[in-house]
Design an enzyme around this catalytic site. Sequence first.
Site, PDB file in Angstrom:
ATOM      1  N   CYS A 144      51.376 -46.022 -12.597  1.00 43.95           N
ATOM      2  CA  CYS A 144      52.771 -46.417 -12.393  1.00 43.95           C
ATOM      3  C   CYS A 144      53.673 -45.190 -12.284  1.00 43.95           C
ATOM      4  O   CYS A 144      53.963 -44.528 -13.294  1.00 43.95           O
ATOM      5  CB  CYS A 144      53.217 -47.310 -13.552  1.00 43.95           C
ATOM      6  SG  CYS A 144      54.956 -47.739 -13.468  1.00 43.95           S
ATOM      7  N   CYS A 147      57.119 -45.536 -14.100  1.00 42.77           N
ATOM      8  CA  CYS A 147      57.018 -45.449 -15.565  1.00 42.77           C
ATOM      9  C   CYS A 147      56.780 -44.007 -16.016  1.00 42.77           C
ATOM     10  O   CYS A 147      57.389 -43.534 -16.967  1.00 42.77           O
ATOM     11  CB  CYS A 147      55.849 -46.280 -16.088  1.00 42.77           C
ATOM     12  SG  CYS A 147      55.671 -47.884 -15.322  1.00 42.77           S
ATOM     13  N   ASP A 148      55.860 -43.305 -15.344  1.00 37.64           N
ATOM     14  CA  ASP A 148      55.380 -42.035 -15.895  1.00 37.64           C
ATOM     15  C   ASP A 148      55.771 -40.798 -15.099  1.00 37.64           C
ATOM     16  O   ASP A 148      55.586 -39.675 -15.584  1.00 37.64           O
ATOM     17  CB  ASP A 148      53.847 -42.091 -16.027  1.00 37.64           C
ATOM     18  CG  ASP A 148      53.427 -43.205 -16.990  1.00 37.64           C
ATOM     19  OD1 ASP A 148      54.138 -43.408 -17.988  1.00 37.64           O
ATOM     20  OD2 ASP A 148      52.418 -43.875 -16.726  1.00 37.64           O
TER      21      ASP A 148
END
Length: 321
Positions: A144, A147-148
């Site tokens: 992701c 997200c990261d």
Amino acid sequence: MALIERNALSETKLYDVVIIGGGPAGLSAGIYAARAGLSVIVIERGAFGGNIFQTAEIANYPGGMATEAGADFAMRLTAHADTYEVDRLAGEITGVRLDGAVKVALLGDLKVRGRTMILATGSVPHMLGVPGEKEFLGAGVSYCAVCDGPFFRGKDIYVAGGGDSAVEEAVFLTKFARKVTIVHRRDAFRAAKTLVEHARKNPKIEFLLDTVVKEIGGTADGLFTKLTVENVKTGESRVIEAEPGDNFGLFIFAGMKPMSELFADKLETDKGYILTDEQMRTSVPGVFAAGDIRKKQLRQAVTAAADGAIAAIEAEKYMEV
Ligand code: NAP
């Protein structure tokens, strides 16, 4: 309506439509069912909005804005469902009963009953299955970018895959990375031409083609610093190592696999994807499927939403017979 508590659910309640999965397909089905005056519940194990929550930008949903983040779109979709009589339940399905006149979704010892059921569980990221992938998950390896990505500011990022997700998210990751290298096992891309052209123009993106990731390794204290890759044409493998004190990110976009384990032996599937007709009817009467879980050509938010709308209307027709 909005999110309802598990203990507020009456086991004797018989919904017209029970929808499993709260992505674009499931929420669209919920909206259409509620607008048709049907009682409806949507059950979701993760974030309502589905995988799109983790997408950097929604650029191709008609009427959407090219700059809208996936998470914002997912929240708008959920808020839209909440303007209707759509019950939403957070929880993981442990089983389903599809035969008989009443369809049942099991969440442990809780039973949610419906006259019809729409399966809209979508898909999850496919793993590469190489050594180190599980060990470095969350410590350099991610599925992701939204997200990261921010954890890899100023770092070298590797992106595995050659589909729309890989190329689109590689471009997004250039916001953070010093350099993004797309590692793809062929020299031709599955991704849309326009996406590839856009990526090729980005000075921060490099391509490592005809190449696969063989191993993910790192330091004893768990930092991902070593990537072993192999050229599939020459068979030559090499280890790419981070500078001392530095570390890498590896974002894997190797496709998706259908979330159909709980249904696969109960209806007709092909490689885990549920077979339906144009009306979203599965091989089991009263059970419909919508979105990425279906066997179909184009898996997009817009086609998922369309499937959901059709499934809800067909569920209504099924109950009228
Ligand atoms: P995808 O289209 O299935 O692409 C997966 C990529 O991973 C392919 O390039 C494949 O290589 C590669 N791959 C698969 N297994 C691999 C392995 N073991 N080792 C190395 N590489 C591997 O998946 P996706 O990009 O996640 O897209 C999923 C669906 O969502 C598609 O229908 C896509 O169109 C859609 N989507 C659309 C958009 C958009 O419209 N903006 C954005 C994201 C996703 P090969 O090509 O050699 O098979």
